[in-house]
Design a protein around this motif. Structure first.
Motif, PDB file in Angstrom:
ATOM      1  N   TYR A 216       1.005  -1.327  -0.092  1.00 32.55           N
ATOM      2  CA  TYR A 216      -0.018   0.137   0.177  1.00 32.55           C
ATOM      3  C   TYR A 216       0.750   1.298  -0.042  1.00 32.55           C
ATOM      4  O   TYR A 216       0.232   2.307  -0.488  1.00 32.55           O
ATOM      5  CB  TYR A 216      -0.989   0.126   1.087  1.00 32.55           C
ATOM      6  CG  TYR A 216      -2.139  -0.884   1.111  1.00 32.55           C
ATOM      7  CD1 TYR A 216      -2.146  -1.754  -0.017  1.00 32.55           C
ATOM      8  CD2 TYR A 216      -3.073  -0.854   2.229  1.00 32.55           C
ATOM      9  CE1 TYR A 216      -3.514  -2.623  -0.004  1.00 32.55           C
ATOM     10  CE2 TYR A 216      -3.982  -1.754   2.255  1.00 32.55           C
ATOM     11  CZ  TYR A 216      -4.425  -2.557   1.231  1.00 32.55           C
ATOM     12  OH  TYR A 216      -5.278  -3.453   1.323  1.00 32.55           O
ATOM     13  N   LYS A 217       1.917   0.967   0.551  1.00 36.39           N
ATOM     14  CA  LYS A 217       2.969   2.202   0.298  1.00 36.39           C
ATOM     15  C   LYS A 217       2.357   3.534   1.207  1.00 36.39           C
ATOM     16  O   LYS A 217       2.519   4.712   0.558  1.00 36.39           O
ATOM     17  CB  LYS A 217       3.438   2.808  -0.852  1.00 36.39           C
ATOM     18  CG  LYS A 217       4.334   1.480  -1.375  1.00 36.39           C
ATOM     19  CD  LYS A 217       4.779   1.752  -3.177  1.00 36.39           C
ATOM     20  CE  LYS A 217       5.747   0.725  -3.365  1.00 36.39           C
ATOM     21  NZ  LYS A 217       6.041   1.021  -4.723  1.00 36.39           N
ATOM     22  N   PHE A 218       1.751   3.333   2.338  1.00 37.77           N
ATOM     23  CA  PHE A 218       0.983   4.435   2.847  1.00 37.77           C
ATOM     24  C   PHE A 218       2.331   5.438   3.453  1.00 37.77           C
ATOM     25  O   PHE A 218       3.639   4.926   3.747  1.00 37.77           O
ATOM     26  CB  PHE A 218       0.702   4.196   4.251  1.00 37.77           C
ATOM     27  CG  PHE A 218      -0.682   3.440   4.107  1.00 37.77           C
ATOM     28  CD1 PHE A 218      -1.285   3.474   2.673  1.00 37.77           C
ATOM     29  CD2 PHE A 218      -1.457   2.740   5.076  1.00 37.77           C
ATOM     30  CE1 PHE A 218      -2.625   2.915   2.806  1.00 37.77           C
ATOM     31  CE2 PHE A 218      -2.535   2.173   4.816  1.00 37.77           C
ATOM     32  CZ  PHE A 218      -3.453   2.267   3.908  1.00 37.77           C
ATOM     33  N   PRO A 219       2.024   6.665   3.621  1.00 32.44           N
ATOM     34  CA  PRO A 219       3.227   7.532   3.783  1.00 32.44           C
ATOM     35  C   PRO A 219       3.527   7.356   5.302  1.00 32.44           C
ATOM     36  O   PRO A 219       2.825   6.841   6.192  1.00 32.44           O
ATOM     37  CB  PRO A 219       2.507   9.023   3.893  1.00 32.44           C
ATOM     38  CG  PRO A 219       1.262   8.888   3.832  1.00 32.44           C
ATOM     39  CD  PRO A 219       0.864   7.305   3.232  1.00 32.44           C
ATOM     40  N   ILE A 220       4.971   7.919   5.938  1.00 30.06           N
ATOM     41  CA  ILE A 220       5.242   7.513   7.211  1.00 30.06           C
ATOM     42  C   ILE A 220       4.504   8.465   8.017  1.00 30.06           C
ATOM     43  O   ILE A 220       4.576   9.827   7.504  1.00 30.06           O
ATOM     44  CB  ILE A 220       6.744   7.527   7.143  1.00 30.06           C
ATOM     45  CG1 ILE A 220       7.496   6.395   6.449  1.00 30.06           C
ATOM     46  CG2 ILE A 220       7.223   7.439   8.549  1.00 30.06           C
ATOM     47  CD1 ILE A 220       8.883   6.379   6.256  1.00 30.06           C
ATOM     48  N   GLU A 221       3.950   7.992   8.957  1.00 28.87           N
ATOM     49  CA  GLU A 221       3.342   8.947   9.980  1.00 28.87           C
ATOM     50  C   GLU A 221       3.613   8.423  11.463  1.00 28.87           C
ATOM     51  O   GLU A 221       4.203   7.442  11.647  1.00 28.87           O
ATOM     52  CB  GLU A 221       1.768   8.939   9.823  1.00 28.87           C
ATOM     53  CG  GLU A 221       1.210   9.415   8.504  1.00 28.87           C
ATOM     54  CD  GLU A 221      -0.287   9.148   8.061  1.00 28.87           C
ATOM     55  OE1 GLU A 221      -1.134  10.156   7.954  1.00 28.87           O
ATOM     56  OE2 GLU A 221      -0.808   8.085   8.823  1.00 28.87           O
TER      57      GLU A 221
ATOM     58  N   LYS B 195       1.167   4.929  13.979  1.00 28.92           N
ATOM     59  CA  LYS B 195       1.448   3.617  13.286  1.00 28.92           C
ATOM     60  C   LYS B 195       0.186   2.923  13.154  1.00 28.92           C
ATOM     61  O   LYS B 195      -0.608   2.533  14.054  1.00 28.92           O
ATOM     62  CB  LYS B 195       2.484   2.839  13.987  1.00 28.92           C
ATOM     63  CG  LYS B 195       3.903   3.708  13.914  1.00 28.92           C
ATOM     64  CD  LYS B 195       4.398   3.850  12.587  1.00 28.92           C
ATOM     65  CE  LYS B 195       5.764   4.663  12.564  1.00 28.92           C
ATOM     66  NZ  LYS B 195       6.126   4.971  11.246  1.00 28.92           N
TER      67      LYS B 195
ATOM     68  N   TYR C  52       4.688  -2.251  10.283  1.00 31.66           N
ATOM     69  CA  TYR C  52       3.612  -1.180  10.303  1.00 31.66           C
ATOM     70  C   TYR C  52       3.456  -0.952   8.685  1.00 31.66           C
ATOM     71  O   TYR C  52       4.418  -0.919   7.773  1.00 31.66           O
ATOM     72  CB  TYR C  52       3.995   0.014  10.813  1.00 31.66           C
ATOM     73  CG  TYR C  52       4.486  -0.220  12.135  1.00 31.66           C
ATOM     74  CD1 TYR C  52       3.399  -0.189  13.250  1.00 31.66           C
ATOM     75  CD2 TYR C  52       5.649  -0.379  12.802  1.00 31.66           C
ATOM     76  CE1 TYR C  52       3.674  -0.257  14.573  1.00 31.66           C
ATOM     77  CE2 TYR C  52       6.067  -0.503  14.112  1.00 31.66           C
ATOM     78  CZ  TYR C  52       4.965  -0.597  15.154  1.00 31.66           C
ATOM     79  OH  TYR C  52       5.074  -0.721  16.428  1.00 31.66           O
TER      80      TYR C  52
ATOM     81  N   ASN D 239       2.602   1.929   7.761  1.00 33.10           N
ATOM     82  CA  ASN D 239       3.176   3.409   7.334  1.00 33.10           C
ATOM     83  C   ASN D 239       4.250   3.559   8.247  1.00 33.10           C
ATOM     84  O   ASN D 239       4.610   4.037   9.436  1.00 33.10           O
ATOM     85  CB  ASN D 239       2.045   4.414   7.888  1.00 33.10           C
ATOM     86  CG  ASN D 239       1.550   4.415   9.285  1.00 33.10           C
ATOM     87  OD1 ASN D 239       1.876   3.428   9.989  1.00 33.10           O
ATOM     88  ND2 ASN D 239       0.964   5.342   9.643  1.00 33.10           N
TER      89      ASN D 239
END
Length: 98
Positions: free
Chosen positions: A75-80, A83, A96, A98
């Motif tokens: 999914y390559k969610f942005p790092i936030e 988690k 995780y 993200n």
């Protein structure tokens, strides 16, 4: 806003970010591809392509996929900071999303 609305109603959220300004919401009206799960070691990948001025999400296989095997992509969610735990269970799991 929709994501929070779905969450408050206990509805699963099936959204795909196309770019900074566009998100496809397949939660209520989408095809079976909306159910493709995340994996840190996926067998597919996604690309957004422009066809005659309209953006489309295409899913490509990374390798031969056996009949009955689940389709997965990262999914390559942005790092936030908050988690989202990953439960893909692969040896390459990042723990995780993200």
């Amino acid at each position: 806003m929709r994501e929070k609305d779905y969450e408050s109603k206990g509805i699963g959220c099936y959204m795909f970010r196309i770019d900074d300004d566009t998100v496809i919401d397949a939660t209520m009206h989408g095809n079976a591809a909306r159910f493709i799960n995340h994996s840190c070691d996926p067998n597919c990948y996604s690309r957004v392509v422009d066809i005659l001025g309209k953006k489309h999400i295409i899913i490509f296989a990374l390798r031969r996929i056996l009949r009955g095997e689940e389709l997965t992509y990262d999914y390559k969610f942005p790092i936030e900071e908050d988690k989202i735990p990953c439960t893909c269970g692969t040896r390459r799991c990042r723990k995780y999303l993200n």
